[in-house]
Design a protein around this motif. Structure first.
Motif, PDB file in Angstrom:
ATOM      1  N   LYS A 307       0.990  -1.424  -0.160  1.00 57.48           N
ATOM      2  CA  LYS A 307      -0.333  -0.134   0.111  1.00 57.48           C
ATOM      3  C   LYS A 307       0.754   1.122   0.111  1.00 57.48           C
ATOM      4  CE  LYS A 307      -3.202   2.382   2.912  1.00 57.48           C
ATOM      5  NZ  LYS A 307      -4.205   2.902   0.772  1.00 57.48           N
ATOM      6  N   ARG A 310       1.397   2.416  -3.072  1.00 60.57           N
ATOM      7  CA  ARG A 310       0.441   2.475  -4.512  1.00 60.57           C
ATOM      8  C   ARG A 310       0.115   3.654  -4.062  1.00 60.57           C
ATOM      9  NH1 ARG A 310      -0.872  -2.493  -2.906  1.00 60.57           N
ATOM     10  NH2 ARG A 310      -2.773  -2.252  -1.950  1.00 60.57           N
ATOM     11  N   ASP A 311       0.540   4.326  -2.329  1.00 59.40           N
ATOM     12  CA  ASP A 311      -0.157   5.896  -1.777  1.00 59.40           C
ATOM     13  C   ASP A 311       1.396   6.650  -2.503  1.00 59.40           C
ATOM     14  OD1 ASP A 311      -2.375   4.673  -0.470  1.00 59.40           O
ATOM     15  OD2 ASP A 311      -1.369   4.472   1.429  1.00 59.40           O
ATOM     16  N   ARG A 408      -2.528  -6.877   4.154  1.00 62.68           N
ATOM     17  CA  ARG A 408      -2.506  -7.019   2.773  1.00 62.68           C
ATOM     18  C   ARG A 408      -3.860  -7.012   1.767  1.00 62.68           C
ATOM     19  NH1 ARG A 408       3.375  -9.077   0.424  1.00 62.68           N
ATOM     20  NH2 ARG A 408       2.146  -7.331  -2.150  1.00 62.68           N
ATOM     21  N   ASP A 411      -5.528  -4.026   2.412  1.00 64.42           N
ATOM     22  CA  ASP A 411      -4.987  -2.532   2.137  1.00 64.42           C
ATOM     23  C   ASP A 411      -5.658  -2.829   0.692  1.00 64.42           C
ATOM     24  OD1 ASP A 411      -3.979  -1.860   4.113  1.00 64.42           O
ATOM     25  OD2 ASP A 411      -1.787  -2.425   3.193  1.00 64.42           O
ATOM     26  N   ASP A 415      -7.734   0.060  -0.894  1.00 61.74           N
ATOM     27  CA  ASP A 415      -7.498   0.422  -2.459  1.00 61.74           C
ATOM     28  C   ASP A 415      -8.444   0.734  -3.283  1.00 61.74           C
ATOM     29  OD1 ASP A 415      -5.272   2.236  -0.763  1.00 61.74           O
ATOM     30  OD2 ASP A 415      -3.353   1.171  -1.339  1.00 61.74           O
TER      31      ASP A 415
END
Length: 422
Positions: A307, A310-311, A408, A411, A415
């Motif tokens: 994550k 990705r953030d 995970r 997350d 997302d």
């Protein structure tokens, strides 16, 4: 299996073909051949993989190739449709990739230099039933290595390389559809979906169990709103929702030839002297399909990254993919704004993005599993015939990995919702 003799490989046709491939590569009949295990347990479900070590006579210089053999257990082949998977991969190596290669050459592009060449070379194939085999380049010879997802996370550089590789693969499909529609039709014909099928009761049980695991993870973290959103997203059933995501006609006119199974275990990276990844190769094409290009990119982005990455980089990676695709399409002689405008990419992500969520749940379970607990599929297929409940427990996550698994999964779903895919 390290250091075993070639006689340990079952099937006279396979052994004879291997001998011929090695002799052809060395230009001599005076050769020596050994075999080693080519993959770790849990890394490959479709068959057996061997690393073939060979040398010329008494020469001390050795080289190697990869021999991939389809599962030969009749029950295993029938239960998991493994022959169909393997035949699909043979088709990609024997027909599709050579067409893509020649098309690039016709446009003045040298694939090895500045085109799509992010795959292992194929030296020979066997298509005979119960002997299906692929004789492939050993990517380790050229310093490509697998990333051990149990010890190391992907970096931005890793993911950017994969996005660029996929963009070129997809761009060739778009250009062929535009310029050589008959060739494109040949490449994409008879690509029935092999993974997300709704006619396999055992697999439906497995997928349902995966969906329940995700819901349990959300419950454990008290993410009720997110749980309800995820439950609504799969209310038709995990299998039916996944099948819709990979139905090619629903993505027209933007459907392409997809790799179908782009994740850490199906990619190898080459690094420079400072340890920075500089090249990638993709392999294991048995799930290749005619579907939206976003199914490839979203699977890798959602299931294989943390994550935190990705953030920080998600939007940037999407743009890297599209810019690379646009540039390559122009070099191939087609107009990206006509064939696949950026707005269409964003729309496709909204429509099919949940594919990365669903398949990501399965892959995260595999990431988190104890490799020693992953069953031998020959034995497992026999147990499933006797007890359908076995499919509920195909992938076991050990106690010490449950916290990371839960994180995970949560997350991933968080997302997916944030990006508008659920």
């Amino acid at each position: 299996m390290e250091g075993l003799d070639i006689k340990e490989i079952s099937g006279d046709l396979i052994k004879t073909t291997l001998q011929q491939v090695v002799e052809q590569r060395l230009g001599s009949k005076d050769v020596k051949i050994w075999i080693e295990a080519g993959s770790k347990k849990g890394d490959h479900f479709i068959g057996e993989i061997y690393r073939i070590i060979y040398q010329l006579g008494n020469d001390t210089n050795q080289s190697s190739l990869i021999l991939k053999i389809a599962a030969q257990s009749v029950m295993r082949r029938e239960k998991f449709r493994l022959a169909s998977f393997f035949v699909r991969e043979i088709r990609v190596y024997n027909e599709t990739l050579p067409i893509f290669y020649e098309f690039q050459l016709s446009k003045g592009i040298t694939p090895q230099v500045d085109g799509f060449n992010e795959y292992a070379q194929c030296y020979s194939i066997i298509q005979k039933e119960l002997s299906e085999s692929l004789f492939l380049e050993d990517l380790r010879v050229n310093q490509f290595e697998m990333l051990d997802h149990r010890k190391e996370d992907l970096t931005f550089e890793h993911v950017a390389l994969v996005m660029k590789a996929l963009s070129k693969l997809h761009a060739i499909s778009f250009a062929l559809r535009d310029q050589q529609p008959e060739t494109f039709a040949k490449v994409t014909s008879n690509l029935d979906e092999l993974y997300y099928r709704t006619d396999n009761v055992d697999f439906t049980i497995f997928l349902t169990a995966m969906g329940n695991r995700a819901i349990n993870a959300l419950n454990e973290r008290n993410l009720m709103e997110l749980k309800n959103k995820f439950a609504r997203a799969i209310e038709k059933g995990f299998d039916k929702t996944g099948a819709e995501c990979v139905t090619g006609k629903l993505a027209e006119p933007y459907t392409v030839l997809c790799h179908g199974d782009v994740w850490i275990n199906n990619s190898m990276f080459k690094k420079d002297a400072q340890g920075k990844p500089i090249a990638v190769k993709l392999f294991d094409w048995q799930f290749s399909r005619y579907a939206s290009p976003v199914t490839d990119i979203i699977l890798f982005l959602l299931s294989c990254t943390r994550k935190s990455l990705r953030d920080q980089h998600y939007d940037e990676l999407i743009k890297i993919y599209y810019e690379s695709l646009s540039n390559f399409l122009q070099r191939l002689g087609s107009d990206p704004n006509k064939l696949f405008p950026y707005e269409a990419l964003l729309d496709q992500l909204k429509q099919f993005g949940k594919y990365g969520t669903l398949t990501g749940i399965i892959l995260i379970a595999i990431f988190s599993a104890d490799p020693d607990s992953i069953p031998d599929l020959s034995e497992f297929s026999e147990r499933v015939d006797e007890n359908e409940g076995e499919m509920n427990d195909l992938i076991k996550v050990p106690e010490e990995n449950l916290e990371d698994f839960t994180t995970r999964i949560c997350d991933l779903i968080e997302d997916s919702a944030r990006f508008g895919y659920l």
